[in-house]
Design a protein around this motif. Sequence first.
Motif: not given
Length: 395
Positions: A58-64, A66-70, A323-334
């Motif tokens: 569940f954590r992995i799915v929820a994290g993904l 959220i990442g896709l939303g980012l 997971p995999g820092q999907v989305g978070s890297n791009e948002v924080f980088g911007l």
Amino acid sequence: MQRKQDQLQGLSDRFHAGQMALQPEQRVLDDMESGMLVAASLPKRPAGWKTLLNLPSFRIVAGLVIGLGLLLLVARYVNVSIAVGIVRSHLTTPQGIIYALLSSLAFLAAFSIRGVRWKLFLNQVGKVSTLKAIQLFLVGVFLNFLLPIRGGEVAKSLMLKRISNIPVSQSLPTVAIDKALDLVPALFIMAIVPLFGINMDIKIWVVLGMVGLLLLCLIGFVGVAAWKRLAAIGLLQKITGVLPKRVGSKIEGFAINFVDALLAGASRPKVFIPAVLLTIVAVFFDGLFALLAFWTVGVPVSLELAIFGYTLFNMFYILPTPPGQVGSNEVFGLLVFSGLLRLDPHGVTAMFLFSHPWAALLQTIVGVGCLSTLGLTIASAMKMQSDNEKENNHA
């Protein structure tokens, strides 16, 4: 006389009859009481939603999700097709390929140096070779990237116990000291950033003012804790008492562990000073990786800006990431390189579209290779982490 005996016998018969009539009700009461005792002795099952939240899947799915939303948020801010075109046009050139290969060396060097630094603290609790410490550190980095929570730090201690028989209770404090050293240069660099000659607008000054205030508070707290630890903890509890209980307890725990780690490290200057020097070298290679990654996609930046920006970017890893820092890297980088340092958002997005999968590939190859060398697998490492979480939940 006979009449009195008959009356007494009648009273006795009626009394026994009343007792017999009450026995079923008494049995019911006894059964209810025993049932309550049995129910109280049984372990309480957690609520359904809590059980669901504790499931790794569940954590992995929820994290993904959220990442896709980012990622969708990034797509609303920049034209992703333009960023992809920038990556494609530069990465297919010999110069772009050379910069990409050099960036991978800088990336691995930064974490390997941190592995050597961790070895300095491990020497106090057991004998571990430098190569093994580096391998365990790289595996921890890989697991931090893979898991929806920052579980790689605890995993390092669990793996160390398995392969070197060093108790987790002894190695875990060394992990805390090691991570504390990564936060100090971030605060220091942001405090002296005006000396770098970076053009700063009001947003950067506001951020620097907040960071400077945080740095002063942290220095003051460390000083008070070194003098009177209980008084420092009491002061911290009063400050965090105005926050929601869950948030306040997390901040309190982080601050106490951070200060304890620094004080424990500073109490051994022969170890602490070389560790600080290695931290400076690691931060330099972090900035060099960011510099080469920007050059790979044709974005000209200075080394000073790359060091400052990437150090600030790394501070966001204190927070849980998908997971995999999907989305978070791009948002924080911007937020850092475009929002604060005013680089072109398409160039920044292009840099992270290149560096994110490239770093993921490097971490996966090196992490799996180190696991194999240590006689472990991804499944066994994650199982150790899962078992540790279960023990903590039962505790």
